[in-house]
Design a protein around this motif. Sequence first.
Motif, PDB file in Angstrom:
ATOM      1  N   LEU A  27       0.823  -1.210   0.000  1.00  0.00           N
ATOM      2  CA  LEU A  27       0.000   0.000   0.000  1.00  0.00           C
ATOM      3  C   LEU A  27       0.858   1.261   0.000  1.00  0.00           C
ATOM      4  N   SER A  28       2.035   1.175   0.624  1.00  0.00           N
ATOM      5  CA  SER A  28       2.906   2.335   0.770  1.00  0.00           C
ATOM      6  C   SER A  28       3.749   2.614  -0.473  1.00  0.00           C
ATOM      7  N   GLY A  79       1.394  -2.631  17.140  1.00  0.00           N
ATOM      8  CA  GLY A  79       0.786  -1.370  17.560  1.00  0.00           C
ATOM      9  C   GLY A  79       1.706  -0.182  17.336  1.00  0.00           C
ATOM     10  N   ILE A  80       2.960  -0.340  17.674  1.00  0.00           N
ATOM     11  CA  ILE A  80       3.941   0.748  17.494  1.00  0.00           C
ATOM     12  C   ILE A  80       4.139   1.047  16.011  1.00  0.00           C
ATOM     13  N   ILE A  81       4.358   0.004  15.222  1.00  0.00           N
ATOM     14  CA  ILE A  81       4.621   0.218  13.798  1.00  0.00           C
ATOM     15  C   ILE A  81       3.365   0.731  13.088  1.00  0.00           C
ATOM     16  N   GLY A  82       2.198   0.154  13.414  1.00  0.00           N
ATOM     17  CA  GLY A  82       0.948   0.633  12.826  1.00  0.00           C
ATOM     18  C   GLY A  82       0.656   2.075  13.227  1.00  0.00           C
ATOM     19  N   GLY A  83       0.909   2.399  14.496  1.00  0.00           N
ATOM     20  CA  GLY A  83       0.726   3.773  14.961  1.00  0.00           C
ATOM     21  C   GLY A  83       1.627   4.745  14.221  1.00  0.00           C
ATOM     22  N   LYS A  84       2.869   4.332  13.986  1.00  0.00           N
ATOM     23  CA  LYS A  84       3.809   5.174  13.234  1.00  0.00           C
ATOM     24  C   LYS A  84       3.307   5.393  11.812  1.00  0.00           C
ATOM     25  N   MET A  85       2.780   4.331  11.190  1.00  0.00           N
ATOM     26  CA  MET A  85       2.228   4.477   9.834  1.00  0.00           C
ATOM     27  C   MET A  85       1.038   5.424   9.822  1.00  0.00           C
ATOM     28  N   LEU A  86       0.185   5.343  10.858  1.00  0.00           N
ATOM     29  CA  LEU A  86      -0.958   6.254  10.944  1.00  0.00           C
ATOM     30  C   LEU A  86      -0.494   7.706  11.045  1.00  0.00           C
ATOM     31  N   ASN A 165      -3.314   8.748  -1.328  1.00  0.00           N
ATOM     32  CA  ASN A 165      -2.745   9.243  -0.072  1.00  0.00           C
ATOM     33  C   ASN A 165      -3.303   8.549   1.169  1.00  0.00           C
ATOM     34  N   LYS A 166      -4.432   7.886   1.063  1.00  0.00           N
ATOM     35  CA  LYS A 166      -5.040   7.212   2.215  1.00  0.00           C
ATOM     36  C   LYS A 166      -4.400   5.845   2.471  1.00  0.00           C
ATOM     37  N   ALA A 167      -3.542   5.384   1.574  1.00  0.00           N
ATOM     38  CA  ALA A 167      -2.978   4.037   1.673  1.00  0.00           C
ATOM     39  C   ALA A 167      -2.211   3.828   2.973  1.00  0.00           C
ATOM     40  N   GLN A 168      -1.415   4.814   3.381  1.00  0.00           N
ATOM     41  CA  GLN A 168      -0.635   4.655   4.607  1.00  0.00           C
ATOM     42  C   GLN A 168      -1.542   4.614   5.834  1.00  0.00           C
ATOM     43  N   LEU A 169      -2.612   5.372   5.826  1.00  0.00           N
ATOM     44  CA  LEU A 169      -3.577   5.318   6.929  1.00  0.00           C
ATOM     45  C   LEU A 169      -4.222   3.936   7.002  1.00  0.00           C
ATOM     46  N   VAL A 170      -4.641   3.416   5.857  1.00  0.00           N
ATOM     47  CA  VAL A 170      -5.253   2.089   5.812  1.00  0.00           C
ATOM     48  C   VAL A 170      -4.255   1.036   6.293  1.00  0.00           C
ATOM     49  N   GLY A 171      -3.007   1.121   5.823  1.00  0.00           N
ATOM     50  CA  GLY A 171      -1.976   0.175   6.241  1.00  0.00           C
ATOM     51  C   GLY A 171      -1.741   0.207   7.744  1.00  0.00           C
ATOM     52  N   GLY A 172      -1.685   1.409   8.311  1.00  0.00           N
ATOM     53  CA  GLY A 172      -1.502   1.544   9.757  1.00  0.00           C
ATOM     54  C   GLY A 172      -2.662   0.946  10.531  1.00  0.00           C
ATOM     55  N   LEU A 173      -3.874   1.210  10.067  1.00  0.00           N
ATOM     56  CA  LEU A 173      -5.052   0.633  10.720  1.00  0.00           C
ATOM     57  C   LEU A 173      -5.046  -0.890  10.650  1.00  0.00           C
ATOM     58  N   ILE A 174      -4.630  -1.433   9.511  1.00  0.00           N
ATOM     59  CA  ILE A 174      -4.559  -2.888   9.362  1.00  0.00           C
ATOM     60  C   ILE A 174      -3.546  -3.477  10.338  1.00  0.00           C
ATOM     61  N   LEU A 175      -2.369  -2.871  10.441  1.00  0.00           N
ATOM     62  CA  LEU A 175      -1.345  -3.384  11.368  1.00  0.00           C
ATOM     63  C   LEU A 175      -1.827  -3.340  12.811  1.00  0.00           C
ATOM     64  N   VAL A 176      -2.413  -2.226  13.219  1.00  0.00           N
ATOM     65  CA  VAL A 176      -2.942  -2.124  14.583  1.00  0.00           C
ATOM     66  C   VAL A 176      -4.043  -3.174  14.776  1.00  0.00           C
ATOM     67  N   GLY A 177      -4.877  -3.342  13.765  1.00  0.00           N
ATOM     68  CA  GLY A 177      -5.940  -4.342  13.832  1.00  0.00           C
ATOM     69  C   GLY A 177      -5.412  -5.756  13.978  1.00  0.00           C
ATOM     70  N   ILE A 178      -4.357  -6.088  13.253  1.00  0.00           N
ATOM     71  CA  ILE A 178      -3.749  -7.421  13.371  1.00  0.00           C
ATOM     72  C   ILE A 178      -3.204  -7.617  14.783  1.00  0.00           C
ATOM     73  N   GLY A 179      -2.538  -6.581  15.317  1.00  0.00           N
ATOM     74  CA  GLY A 179      -2.016  -6.665  16.683  1.00  0.00           C
ATOM     75  C   GLY A 179      -3.124  -6.897  17.692  1.00  0.00           C
ATOM     76  N   VAL A 180      -4.226  -6.179  17.553  1.00  0.00           N
ATOM     77  CA  VAL A 180      -5.371  -6.347  18.460  1.00  0.00           C
ATOM     78  C   VAL A 180      -5.968  -7.744  18.302  1.00  0.00           C
ATOM     79  N   LYS A 181      -6.100  -8.216  17.065  1.00  0.00           N
ATOM     80  CA  LYS A 181      -6.646  -9.555  16.800  1.00  0.00           C
ATOM     81  C   LYS A 181      -5.794 -10.632  17.485  1.00  0.00           C
ATOM     82  N   ILE A 182      -4.490 -10.542  17.330  1.00  0.00           N
ATOM     83  CA  ILE A 182      -3.591 -11.517  17.959  1.00  0.00           C
ATOM     84  C   ILE A 182      -3.753 -11.479  19.472  1.00  0.00           C
ATOM     85  N   PHE A 183      -3.782 -10.278  20.029  1.00  0.00           N
ATOM     86  CA  PHE A 183      -3.920 -10.124  21.475  1.00  0.00           C
ATOM     87  C   PHE A 183      -5.241 -10.710  21.967  1.00  0.00           C
TER      88      PHE A 183
END
Length: 190
Positions: A27-28, A79-86, A165-183
Amino acid sequence: MSLFIEIFLIGVGLSMDAFAVSICKGLSMKKIKKRDVFIIALFFGGFQALMPFIGWFLGKGFESYITSIDHWIAFILLGIIGGKMLIDGIKAEDDEETGEFKLDLKELFLLAIATSIDALAVGVSFAALENVNIAFAATAICSITFMFSIVGVLIGKKFGNILNNKAQLVGGLILVGIGVKIFVEHTFFN
């Protein structure tokens, strides 16, 4: 079911987090460089091979320690990496400027660890089984993840063109979402 099919299915299951994160990396990208795609796939596939070996060597004695914290590690790193992407996506949206994609090896290293921690626990379980050839299993898991990662980057690139331009936001949300799902899965459903 044959051992080969079981290992193949384990490889597919283990590769899903790396596949999703590869989509985020795609996406990036404004332009695909074969070298970057290869490096991303190599990191994810390599760590998916390395972790079962480590788990296999640790053996059954440490299984409870690994499985009790693996979800926390993945949750924090993603969460950290997804937050940074957001944050980067919001900054890019404010500036209306998205620069050239640069492969960050430190970030990729952390993502590879976060998406392969479950493979460590699988390696521990392989140690308890007498009929598993760990070299074959790790190679199969590596190959499957490598291929899924390449496909993930290409899919992400396709959708990145659509999202602009929204791709990085979507990517960050996906990463945070994966982290939450795993947790959530490891905390409430294990």
